[in-house]
Design an enzyme around this catalytic site. Structure first.
Site, PDB file in Angstrom:
ATOM      1  N   HIS A  14       0.728  -1.034   0.354  1.00 28.71           N
ATOM      2  CA  HIS A  14       0.003   0.201  -0.013  1.00 28.71           C
ATOM      3  C   HIS A  14       1.063   1.307  -0.324  1.00 28.71           C
ATOM      4  CE1 HIS A  14       0.864   0.213   4.454  1.00 28.71           C
ATOM      5  NE2 HIS A  14       0.684  -0.612   4.284  1.00 28.71           N
ATOM      6  N   ALA A  15       0.252   2.441   0.540  1.00 27.93           N
ATOM      7  CA  ALA A  15       0.632   3.604   0.305  1.00 27.93           C
ATOM      8  C   ALA A  15       1.809   3.951   0.991  1.00 27.93           C
ATOM      9  CB  ALA A  15       0.092   5.082   0.275  1.00 27.93           C
TER      10      ALA A  15
END
Length: 87
Positions: A14-15
């Site tokens: 994810h980010a």
């Protein structure tokens, strides 16, 4: 040179970890690419990394060329393979 790993982290990529990968990749004197799910991304570009859609169980290939290719490949592959990288 290239190395393929399997994403073991239950959250996938994810980010936050994408930022860590891009930051680390930018430190090497090498052109580094990530390959997953039939797509390719520059390892220094967070949006491209996110676009790979890497989830738990995805196979990810880290490929690099340049002066520090070996260090780049093994460092980034190790980060991607680590279960606890994101905590």
């Amino acid at each position: 040179m290239k190395v393929t790993i399997t994403m073991e982290n239950a959250s996938g990529l994810h980010a936050r970890p994408a930022v860590l990968i891009a930051d680390k990749a930018s430190k090497f004197q090498a052109d580094v690419m990530l390959h997953a799910n039939g797509k390719t991304a520059k390892a220094t570009d967070v949006l491209q990394i996110m676009g790979l859609g890497i989830t738990c169980g995805s196979e990810v290939t880290v490929e690099a060329s340049g002066e520090e290719e070996t260090a780049a490949v093994y460092t980034l592959a190790g980060m991607l393979a680590a279960k606890e990288m994101y905590r």
